[in-house]
Design an enzyme around this catalytic site. Structure first.
Site, PDB file in Angstrom:
ATOM      1  N   GLU A  74      -0.744   2.625   1.422  1.00 36.90           N
ATOM      2  CA  GLU A  74      -1.536   3.782   1.846  1.00 36.90           C
ATOM      3  C   GLU A  74      -0.768   4.571   2.904  1.00 36.90           C
ATOM      4  OE1 GLU A  74      -5.470   2.731   3.212  1.00 36.90           O
ATOM      5  OE2 GLU A  74      -6.098   4.834   3.269  1.00 36.90           O
ATOM      6  N   ASN A 132     -12.311   6.119  -3.832  1.00 31.70           N
ATOM      7  CA  ASN A 132     -12.191   4.882  -3.062  1.00 31.70           C
ATOM      8  C   ASN A 132     -13.394   4.750  -2.129  1.00 31.70           C
ATOM      9  OD1 ASN A 132     -10.512   2.652  -1.644  1.00 31.70           O
ATOM     10  ND2 ASN A 132     -11.062   4.023   0.025  1.00 31.70           N
ATOM     11  N   GLU A 133     -13.982   3.576  -2.108  1.00 28.83           N
ATOM     12  CA  GLU A 133     -15.107   3.277  -1.213  1.00 28.83           C
ATOM     13  C   GLU A 133     -16.050   4.480  -1.083  1.00 28.83           C
ATOM     14  OE1 GLU A 133     -13.775   1.393   2.450  1.00 28.83           O
ATOM     15  OE2 GLU A 133     -13.021  -0.332   1.342  1.00 28.83           O
ATOM     16  N   TYR A 181     -12.412  -8.108   2.319  1.00 32.53           N
ATOM     17  CA  TYR A 181     -11.455  -8.532   3.344  1.00 32.53           C
ATOM     18  C   TYR A 181     -11.920  -9.828   3.998  1.00 32.53           C
ATOM     19  CZ  TYR A 181      -8.990  -4.084   3.061  1.00 32.53           C
ATOM     20  OH  TYR A 181      -8.233  -3.028   2.620  1.00 32.53           O
ATOM     21  N   GLU A 188      -8.569  -4.091  -3.060  1.00 31.50           N
ATOM     22  CA  GLU A 188      -8.184  -4.305  -1.649  1.00 31.50           C
ATOM     23  C   GLU A 188      -8.661  -5.692  -1.242  1.00 31.50           C
ATOM     24  OE1 GLU A 188      -9.171  -1.213   1.187  1.00 31.50           O
ATOM     25  OE2 GLU A 188      -8.724   0.343  -0.293  1.00 31.50           O
ATOM     26  N   GLN A 247      -2.064  -4.671   3.063  1.00 24.96           N
ATOM     27  CA  GLN A 247      -1.251  -3.762   2.288  1.00 24.96           C
ATOM     28  C   GLN A 247       0.178  -4.291   2.277  1.00 24.96           C
ATOM     29  OE1 GLN A 247      -1.832   0.351   3.385  1.00 24.96           O
ATOM     30  NE2 GLN A 247      -4.046   0.149   3.446  1.00 24.96           N
TER      31      GLN A 247
HETATM   32  O1  AHR Z   1      -6.857  -0.962   3.807  1.00 29.01           O
HETATM   33  C1  AHR Z   1      -7.401  -0.226   4.866  1.00 29.01           C
HETATM   34  C2  AHR Z   1      -8.680   0.470   4.516  1.00 29.01           C
HETATM   35  O2  AHR Z   1      -9.685  -0.456   4.258  1.00 29.01           O
HETATM   36  C3  AHR Z   1      -8.670   1.333   3.278  1.00 29.01           C
HETATM   37  O3  AHR Z   1      -8.159   2.608   3.503  1.00 29.01           O
HETATM   38  C4  AHR Z   1     -10.114   1.412   2.922  1.00 29.01           C
HETATM   39  O4  AHR Z   1     -10.320   1.591   1.537  1.00 29.01           O
HETATM   40  C5  AHR Z   1     -10.684   0.103   3.434  1.00 29.01           C
HETATM   41  O5  AHR Z   1     -11.829   0.291   4.156  1.00 29.01           O
END
Ligand code: AHR
Length: 501
Positions: free
Chosen positions: A18, A165-166, A245, A302, A351
């Protein structure tokens, strides 16, 4: 051996880059005038390191950034490109020097498939449709001509196309129903040009938001012949993503240090990491109800650890170190990915360079391979292999973590080209573990083992100290078809051996 399962999609070993902090700028891209060896501005040490991972795909340009990105700002002569504000990540000025051509050149150098995320949050359907035309059309169409005027004659191949995205958060603050309508609209105008076939991925849920997945399934229309909405089915979307995450807390504001943690915090991290199994299964169950033939893919685009940024670094840049703990988080995730090979078609670590659970850290012209990098490398033989069921007989070792029984052994296995690869993690912080694998249904050849561990769970690599590296695993043998491996405390190992066809 006699019960091979689904093929593990190579794309579950995917990556994510990103425009965030030093991922693109300083990470992948240094510019043509840099002293750091580069090809057309792309760092060659990073390319070389990633090629050793066989990375199957690379997602770009975001993340949250994708829904602020206007692709026309990133094509044409660099000195004429307009600037913009990267409002999500550090509020810094982005000069657009890394754009479409630079990203596609990076993918070509890496030999990886591009996964481009379109701007649904603040862009237009026309803008997205023209980007696809620019990237993939061969004839004299207006966008193909524009691409040629910028120096690229042939179209590129773009297999993966993200629809935002999101959308529930940074991608527009929408509800599932509103986003599903948009995804159908964007999907409809995301055309296949020539022989380029897009695999359209609708942006999905946060964590265990199963209702989000259900709404997207109901909106697939004629693609599946199920759901409540009719329409131009083939161009809606072929996959649904979600993000998850590993965040330990106690709060979002205090997620804990990436390197300074005690054993209790380590175990709490592993409990969080192990949740991925339940969450994948939850989304897969919802999808099964609408799509028993598993035509629609589940994509975790992600995943990874998210700790506090390193002291003294920009809070908006999400730069964190990476320890042996991160490596074990990765190995546990891969075991779950392999077990769900029948539905999970792609996953992308967040990432690749200098951001969150990175594979690589750059420090000026120095490059650091993180412990997580080594797990990706040791496991790459699972890409495209048939998963083999690995069941624990008897009582599995567990550690009590605030009332939760954390299994301290994790493993998975696959077979490809007459070779079995077994991945084994001992999550126990202090005790070694001996594992016996009864390989059913085939004679077993001489095994070779590789081991990733270090003196402590907080061990990590820097430009001057490589504390976590792969070494040969000596304690592996086969007797009467039974593989016997002794894993040191807090370690990850792979064992490879030939089997009868
Ligand atoms: O990976 C960092 C961020 O986490 C991304 O931009 C977003 O999609 C997520 O909230």
């Amino acid at each position: 051996m006699d019960l091979p399962g689904a093929t593990i999609s190579k794309h579950v070993y995917g990556h994510f880059a990103e425009h965030l902090g030093r991922c693109i700028y300083g990470g992948f891209w240094v510019g043509e005038d840099s002293d750091v060896p580069n090809e057309g501005g792309i760092r060659l040490d990073v390319v070389e390191a990633l090629k050793a991972l066989d990375i199957p795909n690379l997602r770009w340009p975001g993340g949250c950034f994708a829904d602020t990105y206007h692709w026309r700002d990133g094509v044409g002569p660099r000195e004429q490109r307009p600037t913009m504000v990267n409002s999500h990540w550090g509020d810094v000025v982005e000069d657009n020097s890394f754009g479409t051509h630079e990203f596609m050149a990076l993918c070509e150098l890496l030999g990886t498939d591009p996964y481009v995320s379109a701007n649904v949050g603040s862009g237009t359907v026309r803008e997205a449709a023209e980007w696809i035309e620019y990237l993939t059309r061969a004839d004299e169409s207006p966008m193909a001509q524009l691409r040629r005027s910028h120096g690229r004659e042939e179209p590129w191949r773009v297999p993966f196309w993200g629809l935002g995205n999101e959308p529930w958060g940074c991608g527009g603050g929408m509800g599932a129903g509103a986003y599903a309508e948009l995804a159908r609209q964007y999907g409809t105008y995301s055309l296949d040009h020539g022989d380029n076939h897009l695999y359209r991925i609708a942006a999905g849920a946060a964590d265990a938001d199963y209702p989000w997945t259900e709404v997207l399934m109901q909106n697939l229309g004629r693609y599946l012949g199920v759901g409540e909405v009719s329409g131009h089915g083939k161009n809606t979307y072929q996959a649904i993503s979600f993000h998850h995450y590993t965040v330990v807390g106690p709060t979002w504001e205090n997620k804990g240090s990436a390197t300074d943690f005690d054993t209790d915090e380590y175990y709490r991290t592993m409990v969080k990491a192990a949740e991925i199994e339940r969450i994948i299964a939850g989304h897969a169950n919802v999808m099964d109800a609408y799509d028993p033939d598993r035509l629609v893919g589940l994509v975790l685009d992600e995943w990874g650890t998210w700790f506090d940024v390193e002291p003294g670094t920009n809070p908006g840049f999400l730069f964190q170190q990476n320890t042996l703990r991160d490596a074990l988080v990765a190995s546990v995730h891969f075991d779950a990915f392999h077990r769900h090979a029948d539905r999970l078609v792609m996953a992308n670590i967040a990432q690749t360079v200098n951001v969150l659970q990175a594979m690589l850290l750059t420090d000026g012209d120095a490059l650091v391979l993180t412990p997580s990098y080594h797990v990706f490398e040791m496991n790459k033989g699972h890409q495209g292999a048939a998963v083999l069921p690995l069941t624990v007989r008897g009582e599995a070792p567990v550690h009590d973590v605030d009332g939760t029984a954390l299994p301290t052994f994790s493993g998975s296995a696959s077979v490809r080209d007459g070779h079995v690869l077994v991945s084994l993690s001992n999550l126990d912080a202090t005790a070694p573990l001996t594992v016996e694998v009864d390989v059913r249904g085939s004679a077993v050849g001489a095994p070779t083992g590789r081991l990733l561990t270090a003196g402590s769970l907080t061990a990590h690599n820097t430009a001057t100290d490589t504390a976590v590296q792969v070494r040969d695993l000596d304690d592996v043998s086969v007797e009467d078809g039974v593989l016997r491996v002794t894993l040191p405390a807090h370690s990850f190992a792979t064992v490879r051996f030939a089997v009868d066809a």
